[in-house]
Design an enzyme around this catalytic site. Structure first.
Site, PDB file in Angstrom:
ATOM      1  N   GLY A 295       0.863  -1.432   0.080  1.00  0.00           N
ATOM      2  CA  GLY A 295       0.004   0.168  -0.008  1.00  0.00           C
ATOM      3  C   GLY A 295       0.780   1.376   0.151  1.00  0.00           C
ATOM      4  O   GLY A 295       2.188   1.107   0.337  1.00  0.00           O
TER       5      GLY A 295
ATOM      6  N   HIS B 214       7.692  -7.547  -3.970  1.00  0.00           N
ATOM      7  CA  HIS B 214       6.319  -7.954  -4.405  1.00  0.00           C
ATOM      8  C   HIS B 214       6.600  -9.127  -5.348  1.00  0.00           C
ATOM      9  O   HIS B 214       6.959  -9.141  -6.451  1.00  0.00           O
ATOM     10  CB  HIS B 214       5.983  -6.606  -5.431  1.00  0.00           C
ATOM     11  CG  HIS B 214       5.549  -5.272  -4.626  1.00  0.00           C
ATOM     12  ND1 HIS B 214       4.443  -5.376  -4.229  1.00  0.00           N
ATOM     13  CD2 HIS B 214       6.213  -4.264  -4.320  1.00  0.00           C
ATOM     14  CE1 HIS B 214       4.366  -4.273  -3.579  1.00  0.00           C
ATOM     15  NE2 HIS B 214       5.418  -3.581  -3.393  1.00  0.00           N
TER      16      HIS B 214
ATOM     17  N   GLU C 267       4.271 -10.788  -6.511  1.00  0.00           N
ATOM     18  CA  GLU C 267       3.270 -10.876  -7.555  1.00  0.00           C
ATOM     19  C   GLU C 267       3.522 -10.177  -8.804  1.00  0.00           C
ATOM     20  O   GLU C 267       2.849 -10.655  -9.787  1.00  0.00           O
ATOM     21  CB  GLU C 267       1.919 -10.272  -7.014  1.00  0.00           C
ATOM     22  CG  GLU C 267       1.883  -8.752  -6.779  1.00  0.00           C
ATOM     23  CD  GLU C 267       2.572  -8.228  -5.628  1.00  0.00           C
ATOM     24  OE1 GLU C 267       3.476  -8.856  -4.963  1.00  0.00           O
ATOM     25  OE2 GLU C 267       2.490  -7.136  -5.071  1.00  0.00           O
TER      26      GLU C 267
ATOM     27  N   SER D 267     -23.440  -7.941 -26.495  1.00  0.00           N
ATOM     28  CA  SER D 267     -22.666  -6.658 -27.233  1.00  0.00           C
ATOM     29  C   SER D 267     -21.617  -7.252 -28.344  1.00  0.00           C
ATOM     30  O   SER D 267     -21.152  -6.578 -28.939  1.00  0.00           O
ATOM     31  CB  SER D 267     -21.960  -6.069 -25.916  1.00  0.00           C
ATOM     32  OG  SER D 267     -20.853  -6.810 -25.693  1.00  0.00           O
ATOM     33  N   GLY D 268     -21.642  -8.689 -28.507  1.00  0.00           N
ATOM     34  CA  GLY D 268     -20.520  -9.104 -29.374  1.00  0.00           C
ATOM     35  C   GLY D 268     -19.241  -9.638 -28.523  1.00  0.00           C
ATOM     36  O   GLY D 268     -18.465  -9.909 -29.097  1.00  0.00           O
ATOM     37  N   GLY D 269     -19.314  -9.008 -27.619  1.00  0.00           N
ATOM     38  CA  GLY D 269     -17.962  -8.910 -26.560  1.00  0.00           C
ATOM     39  C   GLY D 269     -17.821 -10.321 -25.703  1.00  0.00           C
ATOM     40  O   GLY D 269     -18.757 -10.884 -25.891  1.00  0.00           O
ATOM     41  N   VAL D 270     -16.731 -10.292 -25.280  1.00  0.00           N
ATOM     42  CA  VAL D 270     -16.292 -11.852 -24.318  1.00  0.00           C
ATOM     43  C   VAL D 270     -17.433 -11.710 -23.198  1.00  0.00           C
ATOM     44  O   VAL D 270     -17.928 -12.904 -23.118  1.00  0.00           O
ATOM     45  CB  VAL D 270     -14.860 -11.525 -23.885  1.00  0.00           C
ATOM     46  CG1 VAL D 270     -14.663 -12.935 -23.243  1.00  0.00           C
ATOM     47  CG2 VAL D 270     -13.872 -11.311 -24.926  1.00  0.00           C
ATOM     48  N   ASP D 271     -17.671 -10.666 -22.266  1.00  0.00           N
ATOM     49  CA  ASP D 271     -18.185 -10.982 -21.334  1.00  0.00           C
ATOM     50  C   ASP D 271     -19.590 -11.120 -21.293  1.00  0.00           C
ATOM     51  O   ASP D 271     -20.088 -12.046 -20.560  1.00  0.00           O
ATOM     52  CB  ASP D 271     -18.118  -9.593 -20.431  1.00  0.00           C
ATOM     53  CG  ASP D 271     -16.690  -9.241 -20.091  1.00  0.00           C
ATOM     54  OD1 ASP D 271     -15.845  -9.970 -20.319  1.00  0.00           O
ATOM     55  OD2 ASP D 271     -16.578  -7.700 -19.892  1.00  0.00           O
ATOM     56  N   SER D 272     -20.543 -10.456 -22.142  1.00  0.00           N
ATOM     57  CA  SER D 272     -21.764 -10.870 -22.388  1.00  0.00           C
ATOM     58  C   SER D 272     -22.089 -12.013 -23.026  1.00  0.00           C
ATOM     59  O   SER D 272     -22.769 -12.823 -22.573  1.00  0.00           O
ATOM     60  CB  SER D 272     -22.561  -9.860 -23.090  1.00  0.00           C
ATOM     61  OG  SER D 272     -22.050  -9.563 -24.380  1.00  0.00           O
TER      62      SER D 272
ATOM     63  N   LYS E 114     -10.862 -10.760 -16.250  1.00  0.00           N
ATOM     64  CA  LYS E 114     -10.942 -10.994 -17.693  1.00  0.00           C
ATOM     65  C   LYS E 114     -10.227 -12.185 -17.970  1.00  0.00           C
ATOM     66  O   LYS E 114     -11.005 -12.960 -18.885  1.00  0.00           O
ATOM     67  CB  LYS E 114     -10.491  -9.693 -18.163  1.00  0.00           C
ATOM     68  CG  LYS E 114     -10.896  -9.563 -19.710  1.00  0.00           C
ATOM     69  CD  LYS E 114     -12.017  -8.642 -19.745  1.00  0.00           C
ATOM     70  CE  LYS E 114     -12.365  -8.723 -21.300  1.00  0.00           C
ATOM     71  NZ  LYS E 114     -13.875  -7.802 -21.358  1.00  0.00           N
TER      72      LYS E 114
END
Ligand code: XMP
Length: 514
Positions: free
Chosen positions: A55, A170, A172, A225-230, A370
């Site tokens: 942080g 870090h 990560e 929408s044509g996108g990945v998520d929807s 994502k």
């Protein structure tokens, strides 16, 4: 089924989400929570381990963010403190941390003091790491030992009896090449995780969860929408309840070349979705006529979208649920150590459907990042054409045509954009860039074609590399590729006599031009 769970307490590091992704890549489910999550709330989640993030604060600040009271006494599972997390553990448990003479930032070489510590198990005695901090632990809490140093600075400490492990660097980030192994040691050796969270397990459980939530008679609406998520969200719901889900895919006239037709076909023929394609292009062009201000365009497109969607949804009077492709980064309760962020553009407003639709929300992706959505999409058999497609803004080509929007300009831009994307695919570089597209500029310039003077439009090529769209660099595309795109656009797209290339990073530019 209760999965193994790592809780990440967020102290506001820019890398917190990266920690979560690294943990999940190991097949271990994890959640990010604000640093002050109460000890009871932590216990109720029955975690397998807890990670304290880095942080921007200094533990020596008066108002430094701290874990909840009783945290250390009641947590009962291993703790990994990273950067700020290490400083906090040191101070909270009776040690000391002081501002360093010089802020340590960037690459460093760490010397591991004992090869037998579980955290550094099977790692070399010298590690390349990434540092970013301004404080040093100068006095260890009792029961703790040093496990690594950089010069004379303590870089890692632990109390194996209490199962508390801390590192100043870090693990990560990719600049700590063996960071993944260190995290694996924490997860598998120290916390005893097995790695029980996979795309396949997610899909199976999520389908069951959707079935339970929706029941056996309710009906669902999903905007595509044509996108990945929807698409991934719709396919999951389809697997769960079949044709009781009706999808609506709106052509706003601002999609890419043939995108509406081609995607609709994939939805119907490959994915067997129950989908209604609505070509509302003319309605969108009508409300956009004469509007040049970018924010006004966005608002007009957003409002029209809601009109069109609602008119379709009204025809499905018995639907009571709405699917949304919300992702985990939208859900994480952000920690306000850095202050509120400013709205630079009214993003993601398109598709924000009105509350009075009176539908209950179902968000099958709200636990996912994502890249996880893509992995799940792949397991669900969704074609790469959808999974790997570059991000595309809700207002589409509307924010890539500078000035007013007309159907002719849309057609011209679609053709130019298609050539750019085709050539990018041909060069094998499509997946190397985050986003690439053409922009139509509101200027004309003089050129010469054959024996004639021309006075035509200019197209700008925009290609960027990025990991999250928040910051970006312009992609260094090979000159041969740019040359091929330029010569094809000027010879194949009537009305364009000049092609330029945008070489602005973000910041100060944004990815889109409006
Ligand atoms: P900028 O242009 O702000 O874009 O650098 C960052 C990312 O967001 C996308 N973008 C949008 N997405 N509605 C969206 O759904 C919008 O109004 C919008 N504007 C930009 C952009 O394509 C990039 O991926």
């Amino acid at each position: 089924m209760q999965h193994e769970l790592i809780i990440i307490l967020d102290f506001g590091s820019q890398y917190t989400q990266l920690i979560a992704r690294r943990v999940r890549e190991q097949g271990v489910y994890c959640e990010i929570h604000p640093f002050h999550l109460s000890a009871e709330a932590i216990a109720a989640k029955r975690p397998t381990g807890v990670i304290l993030s880095g942080g921007p604060s200094s533990v020596t600040d008066e108002d430094a963010p701290r874990v909840a009271a009783d945290f250390y006494e009641s947590v009962g599972v291993p703790i990994l403190g990273i950067c700020y997390g290490m400083q906090l553990v040191a101070v909270d448990l009776g040690g000391r941390s002081e501002p360093a003479a010089r802020r340590e930032y960037g690459h460093a070489k760490v010397k591991v003091l004992s090869g037998r510590t579980d955290l550094f198990n099977e790692l070399p005695f010298e590690l390349d790491v990434w540092m970013s901090h301004g404080d040093h632990v100068t006095e260890l809490p009792s029961g703790f030992v040093r496990t690594a140093t950089t010069g004379d600075v303590v870089t890692a400490i632990e109390n194996p009896e209490r199962r508390i492990y801390c590192v100043q660097f870090h693990p990560e980030v990719s600049h700590t090449p063996l960071g993944k192994e260190l995290l694996r040691n924490f997860l598998f050796q120290i916390c005893g995780c097995k790695g029980d969270w996979t795309p396949a397990s997610f899909i199976k459980e999520e389908i069951e969860r959707i079935r339970e939530t929706i029941g056996t008679t309710d009906r669902v609406i999903c905007g595509l929408s044509g996108g990945v998520d929807s698409t991934v969200a719709a396919v999951l719901v389809h697997e769960a309840i079949g044709d009781r889900q009706t999808c609506i895919f709106v052509n706003n006239g601002l999609l890419r070349y043939r995108e509406f037709e081609d995607t609709l076909q994939v939805y119907k023929d490959n994915l067997h979705l129950n989908v209604i394609g609505v070509d509302a292009s003319a309605e969108f062009y009508a409300v956009l006529a004469g509007i040049t201000d970018p924010e006004k365009k966005r608002k007009a497109i957003g409002a029209k979208f809601i009109d069109v969607f609602q008119a379709e949804a009204d025809k499905l009077a018995d639907a009571n649920w709405l699917v949304q492709g919300t992702l985990y980064p939208d859900v994480i309760e952000s920690v306000s150590v850095r202050g509120a962020s400013v709205t630079i553009k009214t993003h993601h407003n398109v598709g924000g459907l009105p509350e009075e639709m009176n539908l209950k929300l179902i968000e099958p992706l709200r636990e996912l990042f994502k890249d996880e959505v893509r992995a799940i999409g792949r397991d669900l058999g969704i074609p790469e054409m959808i999974l790997e497609r570059h991000p595309f803004p809700g207002p589409g080509l509307g924010v890539r045509i500078l000035g007013d929007i007309t159907p002719d300009k849309v057609e011209l831009l679609q053709k130019a954009d298609r050539i750019f994307i085709e050539e990018l695919h041909r060069s094998g570089l499509y997946n190397e860039v985050w986003q690439a597209f053409a922009v139509l500029l509101p200027i004309q310039s003089v050129g010469v074609m054959g024996d004639f003077r021309t006075y035509e439009k200019t197209v700008a090529l925009r290609a960027v590399t990025s990991t999250d769209g928040m910051t970006a660099d312009w992609a260094r595309l090979p000159h041969e590729l740019l040359a091929a795109v330029s010569s094809r656009i000027t010879s194949e797209v009537r009305g364009v006599n000049r092609v330029v290339c945008d070489i602005t990073s973000k910041p100060p530019g944004t990815i889109e031009w409006e």
